[in-house]
Design a protein around this motif. Structure first.
Motif, PDB file in Angstrom:
ATOM      1  N   UNK A  86      14.038  10.496  74.630  1.00  0.00           N
ATOM      2  CA  UNK A  86      14.166  12.427  73.828  1.00  0.00           C
ATOM      3  C   UNK A  86      15.151  13.237  73.731  1.00  0.00           C
ATOM      4  N   UNK A  87      16.129  12.525  74.939  1.00  0.00           N
ATOM      5  CA  UNK A  87      17.353  13.937  75.322  1.00  0.00           C
ATOM      6  C   UNK A  87      16.536  14.695  75.446  1.00  0.00           C
ATOM      7  N   UNK A  91      17.496  19.280  74.358  1.00  0.00           N
ATOM      8  CA  UNK A  91      16.591  19.834  73.685  1.00  0.00           C
ATOM      9  C   UNK A  91      16.334  20.427  73.651  1.00  0.00           C
ATOM     10  N   UNK A  92      15.708  21.625  74.775  1.00  0.00           N
ATOM     11  CA  UNK A  92      15.894  22.775  75.058  1.00  0.00           C
ATOM     12  C   UNK A  92      16.456  24.052  74.632  1.00  0.00           C
ATOM     13  N   UNK A  93      18.119  23.800  74.677  1.00  0.00           N
ATOM     14  CA  UNK A  93      19.615  24.526  74.703  1.00  0.00           C
ATOM     15  C   UNK A  93      20.266  24.270  73.336  1.00  0.00           C
ATOM     16  N   UNK A  94      19.780  23.043  72.836  1.00  0.00           N
ATOM     17  CA  UNK A  94      20.073  23.415  71.108  1.00  0.00           C
ATOM     18  C   UNK A  94      18.961  23.622  70.416  1.00  0.00           C
ATOM     19  N   UNK A  95      17.127  24.352  70.599  1.00  0.00           N
ATOM     20  CA  UNK A  95      16.030  24.362  69.894  1.00  0.00           C
ATOM     21  C   UNK A  95      16.701  25.498  69.026  1.00  0.00           C
ATOM     22  N   UNK A 104      13.267  19.374  69.469  1.00  0.00           N
ATOM     23  CA  UNK A 104      13.633  20.608  68.761  1.00  0.00           C
ATOM     24  C   UNK A 104      12.741  21.341  68.790  1.00  0.00           C
ATOM     25  N   UNK A 105      11.550  21.234  67.523  1.00  0.00           N
ATOM     26  CA  UNK A 105       9.994  21.913  67.053  1.00  0.00           C
ATOM     27  C   UNK A 105       9.338  22.326  68.265  1.00  0.00           C
ATOM     28  N   UNK A 106       9.575  21.637  68.890  1.00  0.00           N
ATOM     29  CA  UNK A 106       8.500  22.195  69.894  1.00  0.00           C
ATOM     30  C   UNK A 106       8.863  23.503  71.016  1.00  0.00           C
ATOM     31  N   UNK A 113      10.741  30.072  63.427  1.00  0.00           N
ATOM     32  CA  UNK A 113      10.522  28.781  62.368  1.00  0.00           C
ATOM     33  C   UNK A 113      10.543  28.996  60.904  1.00  0.00           C
ATOM     34  N   UNK A 114       9.724  29.349  61.170  1.00  0.00           N
ATOM     35  CA  UNK A 114       8.986  29.579  59.380  1.00  0.00           C
ATOM     36  C   UNK A 114      10.846  30.728  58.858  1.00  0.00           C
ATOM     37  N   UNK A 115      10.805  31.615  59.334  1.00  0.00           N
ATOM     38  CA  UNK A 115      12.342  32.526  59.276  1.00  0.00           C
ATOM     39  C   UNK A 115      13.400  31.583  58.984  1.00  0.00           C
TER      40      UNK A 115
END
Length: 165
Positions: A86-87, A91-95, A104-106, A113-115
């Motif tokens: 899951x890395x 994940x949080x810092x790369x999101x 990343x999406x979570x 995200x839409x923007x």
């Protein structure tokens, strides 16, 4: 279709194929883990008090234990394949700069995200994801190779233990 569109389409096709390769290697690992589990169960059963492997000594005992350890290590390699990667630490810092991987999406705000989806070229993000996923899939395939090799070696040693007993 322009070059950028072609590149994005190709990248998404590769991304889909990586998912297929992951599923296939996970299935192979599940098979390898089943083989290892069955072999260990058989060795345990045949090592009970009045069974064939219970009273081995000398080389036969050495082959039995060495083979059993090989089979266990093969099973461990198979488990490493199906263990999710899951890395989580990254994940949080790369999101903020990624949106292809669910990890990343979570961590993204839906409006932000839409923007980002409207304004960001996905090709660099997708390219990073393809490379990261490929490294994971490569490691999974290597673990499956090791799993089968260790199982085959271990099973051969256990067989030899039974033959020379």
């Amino acid at each position: 279709m322009n070059d950028d569109s072609q590149a994005r389409e190709t990248a998404w096709k590769i991304h889909a194929e990586l998912g297929s390769w992951t599923s296939r290697v996970d299935a192979k690992a599940s098979f390898a883990l089943t083989l290892a589990s069955a072999a260990i169960a058989g060795i345990i059963a045949l090592s009970a008090k009045d069974h064939a492997l219970a009273h081995l000594d000398g080389w036969a005992r050495f082959f039995l234990w060495t083979g059993t350890i090989g089979i266990l290590l093969g099973g461990l390699n198979a488990m490493l394949v199906v263990t999710p990667r899951l890395r989580a630490r990254k994940a949080r810092t790369e999101a903020p700069t990624n949106f292809v991987y669910f990890g990343h999406l979570m961590h993204r705000d839906p409006d932000e995200l839409a923007t980002a989806l409207k304004e960001t070229d996905p090709l660099p993000i997708l390219s990073r994801q393809l490379v990261n996923t490929s490294k994971i899939i490569w490691a999974k395939h290597r673990h499956v190779q090791w799993s089968f090799a260790l199982f085959a070696t271990g099973a051969t040693l256990v067989f030899l233990a039974g033959v020379i007993a």
